[in-house]
Write a protein that holds these residues in place. Structure first.
Motif, mmCIF file in Angstrom:
data_model
loop_
_atom_site.group_PDB
_atom_site.id
_atom_site.type_symbol
_atom_site.label_atom_id
_atom_site.label_comp_id
_atom_site.label_asym_id
_atom_site.label_seq_id
_atom_site.Cartn_x
_atom_site.Cartn_y
_atom_site.Cartn_z
ATOM 1 N N ASP A 1 -6.999 -5.637 -7.421
ATOM 2 C CA ASP A 1 -5.978 -5.168 -6.464
ATOM 3 C C ASP A 1 -5.991 -3.657 -6.269
ATOM 4 N N PHE A 2 -6.713 -2.950 -7.132
ATOM 5 C CA PHE A 2 -6.802 -1.489 -7.006
ATOM 6 C C PHE A 2 -8.114 -1.051 -6.347
ATOM 7 N N PHE A 3 -8.891 -1.987 -5.829
ATOM 8 C CA PHE A 3 -10.195 -1.623 -5.279
ATOM 9 C C PHE A 3 -10.085 -0.645 -4.112
ATOM 10 N N THR A 4 -9.169 -0.888 -3.198
ATOM 11 C CA THR A 4 -9.062 -0.005 -2.037
ATOM 12 C C THR A 4 -7.624 0.465 -1.853
ATOM 13 N N HIS A 5 -7.470 1.544 -1.089
ATOM 14 C CA HIS A 5 -6.177 2.193 -0.907
ATOM 15 C C HIS A 5 -5.914 2.414 0.583
ATOM 16 N N ILE B 1 -3.641 -3.441 -3.245
ATOM 17 C CA ILE B 1 -3.566 -4.669 -2.441
ATOM 18 C C ILE B 1 -3.750 -4.353 -0.962
ATOM 19 N N GLN B 2 -4.904 -3.825 -0.626
ATOM 20 C CA GLN B 2 -5.196 -3.409 0.736
ATOM 21 C C GLN B 2 -6.255 -4.320 1.380
ATOM 22 N N PRO B 3 -6.229 -4.434 2.721
ATOM 23 C CA PRO B 3 -7.190 -5.315 3.416
ATOM 24 C C PRO B 3 -8.635 -4.876 3.265
ATOM 25 N N GLY B 4 -8.870 -3.619 2.897
ATOM 26 C CA GLY B 4 -10.237 -3.150 2.743
ATOM 27 C C GLY B 4 -10.988 -3.775 1.584
ATOM 28 N N THR B 5 -10.289 -4.497 0.708
ATOM 29 C CA THR B 5 -10.956 -5.107 -0.444
ATOM 30 C C THR B 5 -11.825 -6.294 -0.034
ATOM 31 N N LYS B 6 -11.375 -7.077 0.921
ATOM 32 C CA LYS B 6 -12.116 -8.286 1.279
ATOM 33 C C LYS B 6 -13.527 -8.009 1.798
ATOM 34 N N PRO B 7 -13.738 -7.000 2.637
ATOM 35 C CA PRO B 7 -15.115 -6.715 3.048
ATOM 36 C C PRO B 7 -16.039 -6.389 1.873
#
Length: 555
Positions: free
Chosen positions: A210-214, A246-252
């Motif tokens: 959940d901390f992967f992207t901001h 918990i940002q949408p940028g993690t899924k890519p």
């Protein structure tokens, strides 16, 4: 033992049981007081004999050890304290020989501040890795760019005078956050994964997903003050974390990682999801379809209590998540108090409840993860302040005593100094808990009714019963303190009943109608003893049931 698919392509991870190894505390082979990879190899038979499918090995990479391995300075090497790169090859080969798959920790959200990437980035904005981390200018008054907080305390930003900028860190200030919005950073992460895949690993556990992207706009988080107006020791909870995690940028990022793993048949990923609200929706979102993670677990159950409403909600969440994606459940790990103590009635561990927890964990729909020592029913180790090594514990003692109580050495021999973890003249990095000697592997091997024997029996039952491994689940909607559900696959239905209380409770007659009677006098009287449970099936097909003392016995 565990089983490897004959063609290597089967979805072995569906319904699998993983065993988490914290190598620093598993087995020391060279007498320096720190567990290592050769020690883990020496103890693989213990893991294989449990009947699990895979091991997840926590970090052994080069690191300053500020956060004991989760601050990595080289992702493609082995810290000398743990061995050599060749030892990883030996571990993989030895595990595969025993039918075990091997997952490594992939820490993709941050590095150590000693990592060469960061060393260059902090010196020069124009360096090749200059934008590989999250850098931001100060506010006009020189303060950090926003109000984000570190999990470990204080602001999530540290000033770097050489760049005249702040850098983001969700944990320690020595763990700068990587900028995974940058495709070059994603490429580097994929390169690390490919390095280990080429050496034969079977997949990865992704740390702190959940901390992967901001939020690229670096907006302030809204306040989330406690309802009673108090100020907690951990200020992190006083914000709603809308923008720092918990940002949408993690899924890519996950899609790119999955595409890489799909080039290696039979490999799998396990993601760690935080305890923030909506955890199971995120698990479903991270694992649905065939282009993200294979499975994920959340810390949410580990941060909450254990009562009838909570357990009922856990089952509902498991069923709903399985409809979209694939959950993995754990009740203990290296970051939380051991479940045998955390959920113990009155704070006093009760072996009956400990076994109930194991039975529940290994029967929920999805996959499961056992933490080293959980098969022994180990309680949390009680340590003195002088023994604490965890930076989290050092910061918050005594309000929070840190994570060391769940990280003490594995007790192998009850008759040896340090329980056989290291040589008699060595000093282990953390002391062995006095309460763990009597629960050592050697002591429990001699007792047919031990928690270790019980765990092995549970895992045999799960392996032999497709309904417990792959079956759909249905809640029985029982009133407290009874809790129950059924698992069904290929026309075979298994009924599981649990007494979530410290007193005997009567069973409604219809619950066991047409099923094999439970073994033992209290069950013959149609009741479950304190913290009792049962596994039932149709009389003509029943394989095993659980007695009042929660031993497995033939029907």
């Amino acid at each position: 033992m565990g089983h490897l698919g004959s063609d290597g392509t089967a979805e072995w991870w569906r319904g699998a049981v993983l065993y988490q190894v914290y190598p620093r505390s598993f087995q020391d082979s060279d007498g320096d007081g720190v567990g290592d990879l050769p020690g883990l190899i020496d103890r693989l038979d213990h893991i294989a004999d449990l009947g699990v499918d895979a091991i997840w090995v926590c970090p052994f990479y080069p690191s300053p050890q500020r956060d004991f391995g989760y601050d990595i300075s080289d992702h493609c090497a082995v810290d000398p304290a743990f061995g050599r790169l060749e030892d990883v090859d030996r571990l993989i080969a030895a595990a595969h020989t025993r039918g075990l798959r091997v997952l490594l920790d992939l820490v993709g959200g941050h590095t150590s501040d000693r990592h060469p990437w960061f060393a260059a980035s902090r010196r020069n904005r124009e360096a090749p890795t200059g934008d590989w981390y999250v850098w931001a200018d100060p506010r006009p008054d020189g303060t950090p760019p926003n109000n984000w907080l570190s999990v470990f305390g204080g602001p999530a930003w540290t000033w770097e005078p050489r760049r005249r900028q702040y850098y983001l860190h969700h944990f320690l200030s020595t763990q700068p956050a990587l900028n995974l919005h940058n495709p070059a950073v994603q490429d580097a992460l994929l390169g690390i994964a490919e390095f280990w895949l080429e050496r034969g690993v079977d997949g990865f556990r992704l740390d702190a997903l959940d901390f992967f992207t901001h939020d690229p706009e670096l907006r302030d988080n809204p306040a989330n003050p406690p309802p009673d107006g108090s100020v907690p020791a951990k200020l992190f909870g006083m914000q709603r974390h809308d923008h720092d995690m918990i940002q949408p940028g993690t899924k890519p990022v996950l899609r790119r990682l999955r595409a890489l793993l799909d080039r290696y048949p039979g490999r799998a990923t396990l993601g760690e999801v935080s305890s923030q609200d909506g955890a199971y929706r995120r698990i479903a979102g991270y694992t649905e379809g065939r282009d993200h993670l294979h499975m994920a677990y959340t810390l949410r159950p580990l941060r909450h209590g254990f009562d009838h409403p909570t357990v009922s909600a856990l089952l509902s969440d498991a069923i709903a998540t399985c409809e979209r994606g694939w959950p993995c459940f754990s009740f203990s790990n290296h970051d939380v108090e051991r479940a045998a103590s955390r959920w113990a009635p009155g704070g006093q561990p009760d072996p009956r409840m400990t076994r109930l927890l194991l039975a529940l964990l290994l029967s929920l729909p999805g996959s499961a993860c056992l933490y080293q020592g959980e098969e022994l029913g180990l309680p949390e180790a009680v340590l003195r302040e002088a023994d604490i090594r965890d930076p989290f514990g050092l910061t918050y003692w005594p309000e929070f005593k840190g994570r060391d109580g769940s990280r003490t050495p594995m007790p192998w021999r009850g008759d040896l100094p340090h329980a056989g973890f290291t040589t008699p003249r060595s000093t282990p990095w953390l002391p062995v808990a006095e309460t763990h000697y009597d629960l050592s592997v050697s002591e429990q091997e001699m007792a047919p009714d031990s928690t270790l024997a019980f765990t092995r029996s549970l895992l045999r039952l799960r392996r032999d019963e497709p309904a417990l491994r792959h079956g759909e689940a249905e809640s029985l909607g029982l009133p407290a303190p009874l809790f129950g559900f059924a698992r069904e696959a290929a026309g075979r239905r298994i009924t599981l009943l649990f007494n979530l209380s410290g007193g005997a409770v009567a069973l409604p007659p219809e619950l066991s109608e047409g099923l094999t009677p439970l073994i033992g006098p209290s069950v013959a009287a149609r009741s479950l003893p304190a913290w009792g449970f049962a596994v039932l099936a149709e009389a003509e097909t029943a394989v095993m049931v659980m007695s009042p003392v929660n031993e497995l016995a033939p029907a």
